[in-house]
Design an enzyme around this catalytic site. Structure first.
Site, PDB file in Angstrom:
ATOM      1  N   SER A  19       0.826  -1.202   0.000  1.00 56.72           N
ATOM      2  CA  SER A  19       0.000   0.000   0.000  1.00 56.72           C
ATOM      3  C   SER A  19       0.859   1.249   0.000  1.00 56.72           C
ATOM      4  CB  SER A  19      -0.894   0.006   1.246  1.00 56.72           C
ATOM      5  OG  SER A  19      -1.547   1.251   1.398  1.00 56.72           O
ATOM      6  N   TYR A  22      -2.404   0.148   9.953  1.00 58.84           N
ATOM      7  CA  TYR A  22      -2.541  -0.474   8.637  1.00 58.84           C
ATOM      8  C   TYR A  22      -1.270  -0.271   7.812  1.00 58.84           C
ATOM      9  CZ  TYR A  22      -3.854  -1.110   3.767  1.00 58.84           C
ATOM     10  OH  TYR A  22      -3.874  -1.505   2.457  1.00 58.84           O
ATOM     11  N   LYS A  41       1.574  -3.158   6.584  1.00 52.17           N
ATOM     12  CA  LYS A  41       1.975  -3.401   5.200  1.00 52.17           C
ATOM     13  C   LYS A  41       3.493  -3.282   5.040  1.00 52.17           C
ATOM     14  CE  LYS A  41      -1.811  -4.410   2.971  1.00 52.17           C
ATOM     15  NZ  LYS A  41      -1.964  -5.700   2.258  1.00 52.17           N
TER      16      LYS A  41
END
Length: 325
Positions: free
Chosen positions: A117, A141, A145
């Site tokens: 991402s 998040y 990643k």
């Protein structure tokens, strides 16, 4: 030989499945259907209903289907919610990736394309993000990643002297929109396109959060990339891994110039034929003015290009969203 798509019943994963099939590469799907839809998986594609956290199930699937590589799309993808649910985010994204790598090693599978991402960059201090731009993730998040990328790197180092060294690449992207199949739509409750589509269908006015950003029209600027183009890049990466061709550890799938939220809203009105003036609300804390990535490296190696105009992205997404009923 086949390729396993984790999260292949989701919006992005289902497009990857279709792109693999079109390329003559047999897809197999594993998905726990927590956010995916079994109906997104074509009837002739094997669907294993289960979690990537289930080590035995993942290894069994790899062995049973003669898998030569994994395209790892599954994960908990809600950056904002990850702040409230960090433990869940790390379990799904970090532990899930570790389990997949462990099962791959046990089953003798040595190729993996990781869906990373642009969130790994956080709020960059440059106008155009490139692959080696500083990584400063601003959410669990984004952190998860980045750790996923590290896991691939470290497993690659650990296995490089073996007879099956891990070959890997990570693909980073931001706002994935549109549809290449009118039966596959973005069902996220947090993404801009489905939020606007739902508002228009329900007679509500879409919202813009902040019009005082340091951008030409005052609304923030992001990469918006078509899901079909994203899926194609995953398949090209998988092919390069299979053929033993040189590949970079990571690629940014960026537009190079970006679009503002106001430009998206204008396209929404044009394409849908529903005139509206967006409601203006205060900006959300932590939203940067602009995050746009260069796609030059991916264009060189992965046939990456922006094949769709903003109106085409909106039109394809609008059709799929309305078909969802």
């Amino acid at each position: 030989m086949s390729w396993l798509v984790t999260g292949g019943a989701g919006y992005i994963g289902a497009h990857v499945v279709r792109a693999l099939a079109e390329a003559g590469m047999t897809p197999v799907v594993i998905d726990d259907l927590s956010s995916g839809h079994a109906s997104f998986v074509p009837g002739d594609v094997a669907l294993v209903d289960g979690s990537i956290l289930d080590r035995e199930l993942v290894e069994h699937t790899l062995r049973t289907h003669g898998v030569e590589g994994v395209i790892h799309v599954a994960g908990f993808k809600y950056a904002g919610v990850s702040v409230q649910r960090p433990l869940h985010t790390y379990e799904q994204n970090v532990e899930g990736t570790r389990v997949i790598l462990e099962a791959m090693e046990a089953a003798g599978v040595s190729n993996i394309v990781f869906s990373s991402s642009a969130a790994v960059f956080g709020t960059p201090d440059v106008d155009l993000v490139v692959e080696d731009t500083a990584k400063r993730p601003a959410s669990p998040y984004g952190e998860s990643k980045l750790i996923g990328e590290w896991l691939l790197r470290d497993q690659g180092v650990a296995t490089e002297a073996s007879d099956r060294p891990l070959r890997h690449t990570s693909l980073r992207y931001f706002n994935v929109v549109g549809s290449s199949d009118p039966t596959v739509y973005d069902s996220s409750p947090h993404n801009l396109f489905p939020l606007v589509f739902s508002a228009l269908l329900e007679g509500r006015t879409p919202r813009i959060f902040g019009d005082d950003y340091d951008t030409p029209d005052g609304t923030n600027v992001r990469d918006y990339v078509h899901v079909g183009d994203i899926a194609h890049a995953h398949v090209v990466a998988a092919k390069r891994l299979s053929l033993g061709e040189p590949i970079e550890p990571a690629y940014n799938l960026g537009s190079g110039d970006g679009l503002s939220v106001k430009q998206i809203m204008d396209a929404m009105a044009r394409v849908t034929g529903i005139e509206f003036v967006p409601e203006m609300h205060q900006r959300r804390p932590g939203d940067p003015d602009r995050i746009v990535a260069s796609g030059e490296l991916a264009a060189r190696d992965l046939e990456w290009t922006m094949r769709h105009t903003v109106d085409e992205m909106v039109a394809s997404g609008w059709t799929a969203h309305r078909n969802a009923g």
